[in-house]
Design a protein around this motif. Structure first.
Motif, PDB file in Angstrom:
ATOM      1  N   THR A 203      41.161  42.615  34.461  1.00 29.87           N
ATOM      2  CA  THR A 203      42.324  43.484  34.560  1.00 29.87           C
ATOM      3  C   THR A 203      43.554  42.644  34.851  1.00 29.87           C
ATOM      4  O   THR A 203      43.532  41.786  35.743  1.00 29.87           O
ATOM      5  CB  THR A 203      42.136  44.527  35.679  1.00 29.87           C
ATOM      6  N   LYS A 205      46.685  41.707  36.568  1.00 29.88           N
ATOM      7  CA  LYS A 205      47.263  42.080  37.855  1.00 29.88           C
ATOM      8  C   LYS A 205      48.700  41.603  38.028  1.00 29.88           C
ATOM      9  O   LYS A 205      49.459  42.174  38.807  1.00 29.88           O
ATOM     10  CB  LYS A 205      46.399  41.500  38.989  1.00 29.88           C
ATOM     11  N   GLN A 206      49.066  40.547  37.325  1.00 30.84           N
ATOM     12  CA  GLN A 206      50.437  40.054  37.449  1.00 30.84           C
ATOM     13  C   GLN A 206      50.817  39.298  36.187  1.00 30.84           C
ATOM     14  O   GLN A 206      49.986  38.637  35.559  1.00 30.84           O
ATOM     15  CB  GLN A 206      50.584  39.137  38.678  1.00 30.84           C
ATOM     16  N   ASP A 217      47.769  36.700  35.877  1.00 33.76           N
ATOM     17  CA  ASP A 217      46.686  36.721  36.848  1.00 33.76           C
ATOM     18  C   ASP A 217      45.735  37.838  36.452  1.00 33.76           C
ATOM     19  O   ASP A 217      46.146  39.002  36.331  1.00 33.76           O
ATOM     20  CB  ASP A 217      47.214  36.971  38.265  1.00 33.76           C
ATOM     21  N   SER A 219      42.089  39.812  37.143  1.00 30.51           N
ATOM     22  CA  SER A 219      41.053  40.070  38.143  1.00 30.51           C
ATOM     23  C   SER A 219      39.717  40.357  37.476  1.00 30.51           C
ATOM     24  O   SER A 219      39.594  41.281  36.669  1.00 30.51           O
ATOM     25  CB  SER A 219      41.467  41.253  39.019  1.00 30.51           C
ATOM     26  N   ASP A 222      36.919  41.967  42.918  1.00 31.83           N
ATOM     27  CA  ASP A 222      37.815  42.001  44.078  1.00 31.83           C
ATOM     28  C   ASP A 222      38.094  40.604  44.622  1.00 31.83           C
ATOM     29  O   ASP A 222      39.148  40.364  45.226  1.00 31.83           O
ATOM     30  CB  ASP A 222      37.211  42.864  45.182  1.00 31.83           C
ATOM     31  N   VAL A 225      39.995  35.980  40.888  1.00 36.59           N
ATOM     32  CA  VAL A 225      41.179  36.139  40.055  1.00 36.59           C
ATOM     33  C   VAL A 225      41.359  34.856  39.255  1.00 36.59           C
ATOM     34  O   VAL A 225      41.349  33.755  39.806  1.00 36.59           O
ATOM     35  CB  VAL A 225      42.441  36.416  40.894  1.00 36.59           C
ATOM     36  N   LEU A 242      50.710  45.277  32.424  1.00 38.03           N
ATOM     37  CA  LEU A 242      50.086  45.295  33.743  1.00 38.03           C
ATOM     38  C   LEU A 242      48.984  46.351  33.805  1.00 38.03           C
ATOM     39  O   LEU A 242      49.118  47.442  33.225  1.00 38.03           O
ATOM     40  CB  LEU A 242      51.131  45.585  34.823  1.00 38.03           C
ATOM     41  N   ASN A 243      47.906  46.005  34.504  1.00 35.10           N
ATOM     42  CA  ASN A 243      46.746  46.887  34.722  1.00 35.10           C
ATOM     43  C   ASN A 243      45.950  47.160  33.450  1.00 35.10           C
ATOM     44  O   ASN A 243      45.027  47.990  33.463  1.00 35.10           O
ATOM     45  CB  ASN A 243      47.175  48.205  35.366  1.00 35.10           C
ATOM     46  N   THR A 245      43.156  46.439  30.661  1.00 30.91           N
ATOM     47  CA  THR A 245      41.858  45.777  30.605  1.00 30.91           C
ATOM     48  C   THR A 245      41.782  44.901  29.359  1.00 30.91           C
ATOM     49  O   THR A 245      42.066  45.368  28.246  1.00 30.91           O
ATOM     50  CB  THR A 245      40.715  46.796  30.580  1.00 30.91           C
TER      51      THR A 245
END
Length: 261
Positions: A203, A205-206, A217, A219, A222, A225, A242-243, A245
Motif C-alpha cells: 500500500t 503510504k507516502q 514508501d 507498506s 504494519d 515499509v 496515496l493508499n 494497492t
C-alpha cells in the motif's frame, strides 16, 4: 539536558588493567615519549604512573610500553604497536558504550537482537531499505545458492541469491539473524502481480517527487515499509495515488545480506 558519564574499566585476573586515566597516560606517553611528562599532564605522580604502566605490562598479553629508564624524573618511554592497537580498541568500545546508552531514547531501537541493535548504533548505508530478519532456510548449490529469510514481522518472506562462497564466508545458516540491504531503484512497482520471486502486495503510504524522480514508501505489513524510486515520468504513467494497492518486486540478486560473524 545533562549527559551521562560512562567510564569503561577493564580487568584481567580480577585486577585493574585499564580505565580512562590509564588510557590517558598511555596516550600522553605516545605524544611526549616521556613517562614523567605524561604523568604531569595527566595529573598523577611519577610513581603512580610507573606503577600503573608496570601493572599493565604485567597483566597484558604483550608489553604496552618499552624502554622506561631512569629514576625519579623518569626517562624515555615508547608505546608498542600492540599498545597503539589496544588504545584504538578501547576508544572504539567507549564510543559503542555511549551510542548504546543513547538508543534508550529511541523506542523503536531493538535491545533484544545484537545484530539489529548494532546496526541501529552504527550502520549507515546508501541503501534506503534496511530490513531485519532470520534465515529460515539455505538452499545450497555448488556455485550459487539461495537464502530464504523471514522478516521480523513474521509474515514477509524474502529470497536472496548469493554465491556459495558468500554462504561460507558469512556463515549463513538457519535461525541466523541478518540484515537485508536493498537500494530503492531496485524495487519495481506494477499494478498487477508478476507472480515471480519476491513479489508482494503493498500500500502506498507516502509520495515525494520532483521533476525527475518520485520516491514512494510502500507498506507490506504494519512493521515492514519499503522505499522505491521511479522516474517521475514513469510514476505519472502509472497514475499512482496515496493508499493505492500495488505490487512490488525485488529480484533476489538485487539484495545484499549483512550479518555478524
Amino acid at each position: 539536558m545533562s549527559e551521562s558519564e560512562i567510564l569503561l574499566t577493564l580487568k584481567r585476573n580480577q585486577q585493574l588493567f585499564a580505565d580512562p586515566r590509564r588510557i590517558a597516560l598511555l596516550k600522553q606517553i605516545d605524544k611526549t615519549g616521556s613517562l614523567s611528562q605524561a604523568a604531569k599532564i595527566v595529573g598523577v605522580s611519577y610513581k603512580t604512573a610507573w606503577d600503573a604502566i608496570h601493572e599493565m605490562n604485567q597483566l597484558s598479553l604483550h608489553p604496552l610500553v618499552n624502554s622506561m629508564t631512569g629514576g625519579k624524573g623518569g626517562g624515555g618511554a615508547q608505546l608498542t604497536a600492540y599498545a597503539v592497537r589496544f588504545i584504538q580498541l578501547y576508544d572504539l568500545l567507549t564510543t559503542i558504550q555511549h551510542n548504546a546508552f543513547n538508543i534508550l531514547s529511541d523506542d523503536d531501537a531493538p535491545l533484544d537482537n545484537l545484530l539489529a541493535a548494532t546496526a541501529r548504533l552504527s550502520l549507515q548505508t546508501s541503501a534506503r531499505n534496511q530490513l531485519y530478519g532470520t534465515i529460515s532456510d539455505v538452499i545450497s548449490n555448488t556455485v550459487y545458492s539461495q537464502v530464504i529469510i523471514m522478516l521480523n514481522d513474521q509474515q514477509t518472506v524474502i529470497k536472496v541469491n548469493v554465491t556459495r562462497r558468500s554462504i561460507d564466508r558469512l556463515q549463513l545458516s538457519k535461525n541466523k539473524a541478518v540484515i537485508l540491504l536493498i537500494k530503492a531503484p531496485a524495487v519495481a512497482i506494477s499494478l498487477t502481480n508478476s507472480l515471480s520471486e519476491n513479489s508482494f502486495k503493498a500500500t502506498i503510504k507516502q509520495i515525494r517527487q520532483d521533476n525527475i524522480w518520485s520516491e514512494l514508501d510502500l507498506s507490506l505489513s504494519d512493521d515492514v515499509v519499503i522505499c522505491a524510486t521511479k522516474l517521475t515520468q514513469e510514476f505519472q504513467a502509472l497514475n499512482l495515488q496515496l493508499n493505492q494497492t500495488v505490487y512490488i518486486n525485488i529480484h533476489p540478486e538485487n539484495i545484499i545480506i549483512a550479518t555478524l560473524v
